[in-house]
Design an enzyme around this catalytic site. Structure first.
Site, short mmCIF file in Angstrom:
data_model
loop_
_atom_site.label_atom_id
_atom_site.label_comp_id
_atom_site.label_asym_id
_atom_site.label_seq_id
_atom_site.Cartn_x
_atom_site.Cartn_y
_atom_site.Cartn_z
CE LYS A 178 21.99 28.50 -4.84
NZ LYS A 178 22.73 29.63 -4.27
NE ARG A 209 28.91 32.41 -0.99
CZ ARG A 209 27.61 32.14 -1.14
NH1 ARG A 209 27.04 31.18 -0.43
NH2 ARG A 209 26.86 32.83 -1.98
CG HIS A 256 24.98 36.40 -1.85
ND1 HIS A 256 23.71 36.37 -2.38
CD2 HIS A 256 25.05 35.35 -0.99
CE1 HIS A 256 23.05 35.33 -1.86
NE2 HIS A 256 23.84 34.70 -1.02
NE ARG A 281 22.78 36.82 -6.81
CZ ARG A 281 23.24 37.92 -6.24
NH1 ARG A 281 23.51 38.99 -6.98
NH2 ARG A 281 23.46 37.96 -4.94
CE1 TYR A 317 18.32 -3.51 10.04
CE2 TYR A 317 17.63 -1.44 9.01
CZ TYR A 317 18.12 -2.74 8.91
OH TYR A 317 18.38 -3.26 7.69
CB CYS A 365 15.19 0.92 6.88
SG CYS A 365 14.28 0.12 8.20
CG MET A 366 19.60 2.77 2.36
SD MET A 366 20.85 1.74 1.58
CE MET A 366 22.14 1.76 2.79
CG ASP A 367 16.42 0.76 0.68
OD1 ASP A 367 17.15 1.57 0.10
OD2 ASP A 367 16.83 -0.31 1.19
C1 LIG Z 1 21.78 30.67 -4.04
C2 LIG Z 1 22.06 32.08 -4.34
C3 LIG Z 1 21.00 32.98 -4.55
C4 LIG Z 1 19.56 32.64 -4.33
O1 LIG Z 1 19.23 32.81 -2.97
P1 LIG Z 1 17.74 32.61 -2.43
O2 LIG Z 1 17.84 32.96 -1.00
O3 LIG Z 1 17.42 31.17 -2.65
O4 LIG Z 1 16.87 33.51 -3.21
C5 LIG Z 1 21.34 34.26 -4.97
N1 LIG Z 1 22.63 34.64 -5.13
C6 LIG Z 1 23.65 33.81 -4.89
C7 LIG Z 1 25.05 34.29 -5.09
C8 LIG Z 1 23.40 32.51 -4.48
O5 LIG Z 1 24.44 31.68 -4.24
#
Ligand SMILES: *Cc1c(COP(=O)(O)O)cnc(C)c1O
Length: 389
Positions: free
Chosen positions: A42, A139, A169, A222, A268, A314-316
């Protein structure tokens, strides 16, 4: 070399694909064979580049990809990635047909989501679904058994929904105290007992849990942050079963070098004043690149030695102190190794009082990504320029 594109600025991020491959392989080595490696890509693979990381992870043995939103999944499909992809976040019921068409697996956690989604699926479409259980993250996810039962009954009646997976999770997998995690695991087991037929893929572990808690592996993990070579938290560092390799580094080059007399000002607000005669170098990176103003005073590496950012960012552009006159074009490393020095994402995170996850994510797409294998550039991505120039 399959070099694509070009960039005309002297700032770039390097992504070491070998490091990502090795991290995936090291993690896979501690997993039983039946555990699927779901590579979390992601947010453009935490800023590393979703397509390149997805390809590398799949080559290294990942079997599934995960993203946050349907758009991210479709972007991977557009780039020719045909591995299974799970959307971890909430998707709208009216988008199920697009998901089904592109073989994207969605996360569901409400009975009314199914009844609404039903109206949007074509007669012969099949949608892969993973049900999300909220065991304590608060969540998204189902909290009670009755709703799980209702969803199981619903899916049994409409064969266009294939309940492939179930997951939860953890909120505290990276903390030393594992009490809360064990409670979440227990709640997950209780909810799993409601399923008459267990879904094919059961997963609850993020990177931290994957590395620490074999009892919570089920048959899928995951993994995000660890794949990128970053440790999920500072407390976890001593617990790592093997070394992870950081894949992300950030570099620039001096575009201007000047000698300032004592008492002259820089940037700045004219907040920085030279003490003695000083050599000052200008680096073409700024807050619009994600190199945010709070990094004022942060060290960078030039000629293998640390020196400081002086004055406001700065910005850039920003300015650094130089030990002596250096030629324009001299390399400046902001994150990563240069000779014997190293600035980790952790160091930048600490300076910003945040977590390492945030660091590669905030380096904006104005910074081209250069992909490295065996120390050589194999690909270049500059989202600003799609055509040859
Ligand atoms: C982002 C995410 C992960 C990955 O988590 P890490 O700590 O980066 O391994 C796993 N499961 C869900 C639901 C997530 O949103």
């Amino acid at each position: 070399m399959m070099e694509q594109g070009y960039f005309y600025r002297d700032t770039w991020a390097e992504v070491d694909l070998d490091a990502i491959k090795e991290n995936v392989q090291s993690i896979k080595r501690i997993l039983p064979n039946e555990v699927q490696f779901i590579a979390v890509v992601k947010a453009n693979a935490y800023g590393h580049g979703a397509v390149q990381v997805a390809q590398t992870a799949l080559q290294a043995g990942a079997t599934y990809l995960a993203v946050a939103f349907l758009d991210e999944a479709l972007a991977l499909r557009e780039q020719g990635i045909d591995a299974p992809i799970l959307v971890l976040g909430a998707s709208r019921p009216r988008d199920v047909s697009v998901a089904a068409q592109h073989h994207v697996t969605l996360t569901a956690f409400r009975t009314d989501w199914f009844t609404e989604a039903q109206q949007f699926l074509e007669k012969n479409q099949v949608l892969n679904v993973h049900v999300k259980i909220d065991t304590g993250m608060g969540r998204i996810g189902i909290r009670d058994k009755e709703e799980v039962k209702a969803i199981c009954d619903f899916v049994k009646k409409d064969s266009r929904f294939f309940l492939e997976g179930v997951f939860t999770h953890f909120a505290t997998a990276d903390e030393l105290d594992d009490n809360y995690l064990r409670g979440q695991h227990q709640r997950f087991l209780e909810i799993l007992s409601v399923f008459k037929e267990k879904p094919k893929l059961i997963h609850c572990s993020n990177s931290a849990a994957t590395l620490r808690f074999p009892f919570a592996l089920f048959n899928g993990v995951r993994v995000g942050i660890a794949m990128y070579g970053l440790t999920p938290s500072r407390e976890m560092e001593p617990l790592l079963p093997f070394e992870l390799k950081e894949a992300f580094s950030l570099h620039s080059q001096l575009v201007h070098v000047k000698k300032l007399q004592k008492g002259e000002k820089v940037s700045y607000g004219a907040t920085y004043e030279t003490g003695e005669k000083e050599w000052i170098g200008t680096v073409p990176i700024g807050y619009a690149d994600g190199w945010i103003r709070r990094l004022q005073g942060q060290e960078v590496i030039v000629e293998g030695k640390r020196t400081k950012i002086v004055g406001r960012i700065c910005m850039d552009q920003c300015m650094i102190n130089l030990p002596h006159a250096l030629p324009v074009g001299t390399k400046v490393t902001l994150i990563g190794k240069q000779q014997d020095e190293n600035i980790s994402c952790n160091e930048i995170a600490q300076k910003l009082e945040t977590i390492n996850y945030e660091i590669p994510c905030i380096i904006s797409n104005r910074v081209p990504r250069v992909y490295m294998r065996s120390g050589k550039m194999v690909e270049l991505q500059n989202p600003l320029l799609h055509n040859d120039h």
